[in-house]
Design an enzyme around this catalytic site. Structure first.
Site, PDB file in Angstrom:
ATOM      1  N   ARG A  64       0.843  -1.207   0.000  1.00 27.70           N
ATOM      2  CA  ARG A  64       0.000   0.000   0.000  1.00 27.70           C
ATOM      3  C   ARG A  64       0.877   1.256   0.000  1.00 27.70           C
ATOM      4  NH1 ARG A  64      -5.161   0.398   1.184  1.00 27.70           N
ATOM      5  NH2 ARG A  64      -5.148  -1.763   1.837  1.00 27.70           N
ATOM      6  N   ARG A  90     -10.263   2.760  -1.448  1.00 29.04           N
ATOM      7  CA  ARG A  90      -8.985   2.274  -0.914  1.00 29.04           C
ATOM      8  C   ARG A  90      -8.589   3.147   0.249  1.00 29.04           C
ATOM      9  NH1 ARG A  90      -7.623  -2.482  -3.073  1.00 29.04           N
ATOM     10  NH2 ARG A  90      -8.030  -2.445  -5.292  1.00 29.04           N
ATOM     11  N   LEU A  92      -5.861   5.113   2.139  1.00 28.50           N
ATOM     12  CA  LEU A  92      -4.576   5.698   1.765  1.00 28.50           C
ATOM     13  C   LEU A  92      -3.550   5.402   2.853  1.00 28.50           C
ATOM     14  CD1 LEU A  92      -5.764   9.212   0.529  1.00 28.50           C
ATOM     15  CD2 LEU A  92      -5.196   7.197  -0.855  1.00 28.50           C
ATOM     16  N   ASN A 106     -13.097  13.708   2.194  1.00 29.31           N
ATOM     17  CA  ASN A 106     -13.747  12.486   1.712  1.00 29.31           C
ATOM     18  C   ASN A 106     -15.254  12.615   1.907  1.00 29.31           C
ATOM     19  OD1 ASN A 106     -14.066   9.828   0.820  1.00 29.31           O
ATOM     20  ND2 ASN A 106     -13.770   8.963   2.874  1.00 29.31           N
ATOM     21  N   THR A 107     -16.003  12.044   0.988  1.00 28.21           N
ATOM     22  CA  THR A 107     -17.450  11.979   1.194  1.00 28.21           C
ATOM     23  C   THR A 107     -17.784  10.571   1.687  1.00 28.21           C
ATOM     24  OG1 THR A 107     -17.940  11.193  -1.036  1.00 28.21           O
ATOM     25  CG2 THR A 107     -17.853  13.577  -0.713  1.00 28.21           C
ATOM     26  N   HIS A 108     -18.820  10.480   2.516  1.00 24.77           N
ATOM     27  CA  HIS A 108     -19.184   9.163   3.051  1.00 24.77           C
ATOM     28  C   HIS A 108     -20.704   9.049   3.124  1.00 24.77           C
ATOM     29  CE1 HIS A 108     -18.661   5.428   5.189  1.00 24.77           C
ATOM     30  NE2 HIS A 108     -19.577   5.838   6.060  1.00 24.77           N
ATOM     31  N   SER A 135     -21.987  12.499   4.894  1.00 23.51           N
ATOM     32  CA  SER A 135     -21.000  13.326   5.597  1.00 23.51           C
ATOM     33  C   SER A 135     -19.859  13.682   4.664  1.00 23.51           C
ATOM     34  CB  SER A 135     -20.400  12.552   6.790  1.00 23.51           C
ATOM     35  OG  SER A 135     -21.399  12.064   7.653  1.00 23.51           O
ATOM     36  N   ASP A 140      -8.223  11.543   7.861  1.00 23.71           N
ATOM     37  CA  ASP A 140      -7.097  11.335   8.772  1.00 23.71           C
ATOM     38  C   ASP A 140      -6.683   9.872   8.651  1.00 23.71           C
ATOM     39  OD1 ASP A 140      -8.856   9.816  10.246  1.00 23.71           O
ATOM     40  OD2 ASP A 140      -8.855  11.121  12.021  1.00 23.71           O
ATOM     41  N   GLY A 142      -7.473   7.294  10.375  1.00 27.90           N
ATOM     42  CA  GLY A 142      -8.431   6.269  10.756  1.00 27.90           C
ATOM     43  C   GLY A 142      -9.354   5.971   9.591  1.00 27.90           C
ATOM     44  N   ASP A 144     -12.655   6.727   8.156  1.00 24.50           N
ATOM     45  CA  ASP A 144     -13.765   7.683   8.209  1.00 24.50           C
ATOM     46  C   ASP A 144     -13.894   8.348   9.582  1.00 24.50           C
ATOM     47  OD1 ASP A 144     -14.474   7.131   5.535  1.00 24.50           O
ATOM     48  OD2 ASP A 144     -15.540   5.341   6.166  1.00 24.50           O
TER      49      ASP A 144
HETATM   50  C1  GRF Z   1     -20.398   7.557  -2.727  1.00 27.01           C
HETATM   51  O1  GRF Z   1     -21.522   7.251  -1.957  1.00 27.01           O
HETATM   52  C2  GRF Z   1     -19.185   7.584  -1.874  1.00 27.01           C
HETATM   53  O2  GRF Z   1     -19.324   8.245  -0.687  1.00 27.01           O
HETATM   54  C3  GRF Z   1     -19.005   6.111  -1.691  1.00 27.01           C
HETATM   55  O3  GRF Z   1     -19.126   5.624  -2.994  1.00 27.01           O
HETATM   56  C4  GRF Z   1     -20.056   6.438  -3.678  1.00 27.01           C
HETATM   57  C5  GRF Z   1     -19.403   6.964  -4.925  1.00 27.01           C
HETATM   58  O4  GRF Z   1     -20.276   6.950  -5.969  1.00 27.01           O
HETATM   59  N1  GRF Z   1     -17.803   5.775  -1.008  1.00 27.01           N
HETATM   60  P1  GRF Z   1     -19.875   7.557  -7.358  1.00 27.01           P
HETATM   61  O5  GRF Z   1     -18.638   6.830  -7.853  1.00 27.01           O
HETATM   62  O6  GRF Z   1     -19.605   9.028  -7.149  1.00 27.01           O
HETATM   63  O7  GRF Z   1     -21.050   7.324  -8.243  1.00 27.01           O
END
Ligand code: GRF
Length: 200
Positions: A64, A90, A92, A106-108, A135, A140, A142, A144
């Site tokens: 990695r 993945r 990082l 990051n989006t979650h 979110s 960081d 960890g 998420d």
């Molecule tokens: C999003 O919900 C993201 O937060 C999650 O995977 C999805 C990505 O979808 N980890 P896309 O590739 O933007 O369609």
């Protein structure tokens, strides 16, 4: 103008929304490059907008850390002000996170700290949650666990399966992400301060 690199693994629908937003001359950020750890479908969106792409296939590296070092090399070619992980599936390596944090978000698809990890939507359903959410966080070391920059609740509806729920969460993720990028670009949101506050 804030310059942004976006890293994806999949269809890149959130990337698409960010590209569409950034196409507005009034939007204070520009996407300069899109990278992925595999041949991601989402590259098509970048190509449509004439934005350069790069791929650092995870499978081509022994560790990695080596993969992350190459990803870091590719990113530094573009010197973005901000790195957005938008569906990069993945973790990082710490070296890369440390090099970019707090300028890496990051989006979650869950209301963190609830349901972190790769299966946030599935886990919310399995837990029988009445509501979950979306979110945007600073990355960081960890899973998420970084400082939360924006989040919003999304109800779980009777009959929801993972796909249906995820498709309802994604528009919220997109809106939050675009708003965070805009606020970082205008200086409304100070990532260094948000990161320092979270450590108090
Ligand atoms: C999003 O919900 C993201 O937060 C999650 O995977 C999805 C990505 O979808 N980890 P896309 O590739 O933007 O369609």
């Amino acid at each position: 103008m804030l310059t942004v690199a976006v890293l994806i693994s999949g269809t890149g629908s959130n990337l698409r929304a960010l590209l569409d937003a950034a196409a507005d001359p009034e939007f204070p950020a520009r996407i300069v490059v899109v990278g992925a750890d595999r041949e991601a479908e989402g590259f098509a969106h970048a190509e449509e907008y004439g934005i350069p792409t790069f791929m650092v296939p995870f499978a081509r590296f022994d560790t990695r850390e080596e993969w992350g070092a190459e990803l870091g090399e590719q990113l530094s070619v573009w010197q973005p002000d901000l790195v957005v992980l938008s569906g990069l599936m993945r973790l990082l390596p710490a070296g890369l996170v440390d090099a970019w944090s707090p300028r890496i978000v990051n989006t979650h698809p869950a209301y963190l700290p609830e349901f972190p990890g790769a299966h946030g939507v599935r886990d919310a359903l399995a837990a029988g949650a009445a509501q979950t959410g979306a979110s945007v966080i600073i990355v960081d070391n960890g899973v998420d666990s970084g400082p939360i920059l924006a989040q919003e609740r999304v109800p779980v509806l009777p009959g929801d399966d993972e796909h249906a729920l995820h498709e309802r969460i994604k528009p919220v993720e997109r809106r939050l992400l675009i708003d965070v990028v805009r606020r970082v670009a205008t200086g409304d949101l100070d990532l260094a301060a948000a990161s320092a506050d979270a450590q108090l």
